[in-house]
Write an enzyme that holds these catalytic residues in place. Sequence first.
Site, PDB file in Angstrom:
ATOM      1  N   LYS A  34       0.845  -1.198   0.000  1.00 23.30           N
ATOM      2  CA  LYS A  34       0.000   0.000   0.000  1.00 23.30           C
ATOM      3  C   LYS A  34       0.879   1.248   0.000  1.00 23.30           C
ATOM      4  O   LYS A  34       2.098   1.164   0.171  1.00 23.30           O
ATOM      5  CB  LYS A  34      -0.912  -0.015   1.229  1.00 23.30           C
ATOM      6  N   ARG A  94     -10.196   0.488  15.406  1.00 24.19           N
ATOM      7  CA  ARG A  94     -10.158   1.259  14.164  1.00 24.19           C
ATOM      8  C   ARG A  94     -11.129   0.695  13.141  1.00 24.19           C
ATOM      9  O   ARG A  94     -11.855   1.439  12.485  1.00 24.19           O
ATOM     10  CB  ARG A  94      -8.723   1.253  13.603  1.00 24.19           C
ATOM     11  N   HIS A 153      -5.579  -6.943  13.725  1.00 19.97           N
ATOM     12  CA  HIS A 153      -4.369  -6.116  13.645  1.00 19.97           C
ATOM     13  C   HIS A 153      -3.900  -5.719  15.042  1.00 19.97           C
ATOM     14  O   HIS A 153      -4.709  -5.527  15.948  1.00 19.97           O
ATOM     15  CB  HIS A 153      -4.651  -4.860  12.820  1.00 19.97           C
ATOM     16  N   ARG A 209       1.679 -10.471   7.470  1.00 23.23           N
ATOM     17  CA  ARG A 209       1.563  -9.299   6.608  1.00 23.23           C
ATOM     18  C   ARG A 209       2.717  -8.325   6.888  1.00 23.23           C
ATOM     19  O   ARG A 209       2.542  -7.285   7.535  1.00 23.23           O
ATOM     20  CB  ARG A 209       0.228  -8.582   6.847  1.00 23.23           C
ATOM     21  N   TYR A 265      15.527  31.151   5.128  1.00 21.35           N
ATOM     22  CA  TYR A 265      14.389  31.870   5.687  1.00 21.35           C
ATOM     23  C   TYR A 265      14.499  31.982   7.203  1.00 21.35           C
ATOM     24  O   TYR A 265      14.869  31.023   7.888  1.00 21.35           O
ATOM     25  CB  TYR A 265      13.087  31.149   5.341  1.00 21.35           C
ATOM     26  N   CYS A 276      13.862  24.668   2.504  1.00 22.41           N
ATOM     27  CA  CYS A 276      12.922  25.388   1.646  1.00 22.41           C
ATOM     28  C   CYS A 276      12.027  24.394   0.900  1.00 22.41           C
ATOM     29  O   CYS A 276      12.225  23.187   0.964  1.00 22.41           O
ATOM     30  CB  CYS A 276      13.680  26.239   0.632  1.00 22.41           C
ATOM     31  N   MET A 277      11.064  24.906   0.181  1.00 21.83           N
ATOM     32  CA  MET A 277      10.168  24.039  -0.570  1.00 21.83           C
ATOM     33  C   MET A 277      10.933  23.193  -1.586  1.00 21.83           C
ATOM     34  O   MET A 277      10.637  22.009  -1.774  1.00 21.83           O
ATOM     35  CB  MET A 277       9.094  24.855  -1.291  1.00 21.83           C
ATOM     36  N   ASP A 278      11.940  23.786  -2.221  1.00 20.25           N
ATOM     37  CA  ASP A 278      12.629  23.119  -3.330  1.00 20.25           C
ATOM     38  C   ASP A 278      14.141  23.024  -3.163  1.00 20.25           C
ATOM     39  O   ASP A 278      14.807  22.462  -4.032  1.00 20.25           O
ATOM     40  CB  ASP A 278      12.347  23.862  -4.640  1.00 20.25           C
TER      41      ASP A 278
END
Length: 381
Positions: free
Chosen positions: A36, A134, A163, A219, A263, A310-312
């Site tokens: 998953k 759950r 689980h 699993r 920043y 930073c973002m990038d």
Amino acid sequence: MSRPTIAEIDLDAIAFNLSQIKALVGPGVRICPAVKADGYGHGAVQVSRTVLDEGAHMLGVATLEEAIELRNAAIDSPILILQRIFPDQANECVEYDVRTTVCDHEFAVALSQAACAAGKVAIVHIKVDTGMSRLGVSPDEAVEFAVAVSKLPGLKIEGVFTHFPSSGDADLTFSQDQIEVFRRVTAQIRDAGVIFPLRHMANSSAILNLPESYFDMVRPGIMLYGLHDTKHILRDVELRQAMTLKTKIVFLKEIGVGDSVGYGRTFIAKRRTLVATIPIGYADGYNRQLSNRAPVLVHGIRVPVIGRICMDQVMLDVTDVPDVHIGDEVVLYGRQGDGFISIEEIADLQGTIADEVITTVGKRVPRVYVRTGRPYLEEVG
């Protein structure tokens, strides 16, 4: 030329980890690897093909869409959706021959109707809630529910499962109590005349800590990818980290004493500092919590992240790395030369678990798959 920032996925490591799991649980226990969340960020299709080649019996996914992706990739092995889905998805479950989790009458009836309309048999696994709170039918209602499902036309019960919430804890008392509840409930279901071949309960931590929970199938999730999400392990076993996150230096700049980086000016240089900038950021899944905290590897040497991520982009202090150049490889986690940074170390710095680190590596980071030490496939998200 592809992006220099990549997640390198060692499929030999995944195959090795599965072989270690097989050795632990023994030949009489089936294995349903969890693929998953896009194979925990490693790529569900390639991971699935690898584990099936190595003897996995079934694949575990979280959503119908994940199952359909595998079917569209010509993977025809059994696939089990491990969570409850909606009744209006029943027709597609039947169409794509996907095993589903049932824990309520509404979905069971919808699936029965869809199977009968298509002239097919839908295979289901009943989820029993033994303490996670759950998903699942309660132990007190499990027998009655299983009998009712067994009488619905077009359905075949293949498994009953549950689980663990705390199989990686130092105190395993609650988990051991769960095992006994599950053992009792599944016996009662069979005594009521409901025949099913598979009982399954053990996740990665339970595979290592609770061999009595193996039953008929296990699993494995995080351990398949060479990682742990707990430090409480009773049966240690060699695993190999399958993901390496790497990029290249795109810019170098020397700054003076008192100059700031990033920043908020959270890093102030206390010496003349050679700053390297790399083209990766929190939009790629390199978490902002690692700002001014995480190490990376350059020429096999640990160097610090400086300033806010930073973002990038991310900035590094490479002052102590000899002969550093633009284009040099940077490993954010994984191995480089004699250096190694584990994903668990990064998770600790973030205050989270390894699962979150690897599943948040962004789609714009290409996955490059490696076999026998050589790249053989690149998938760009």
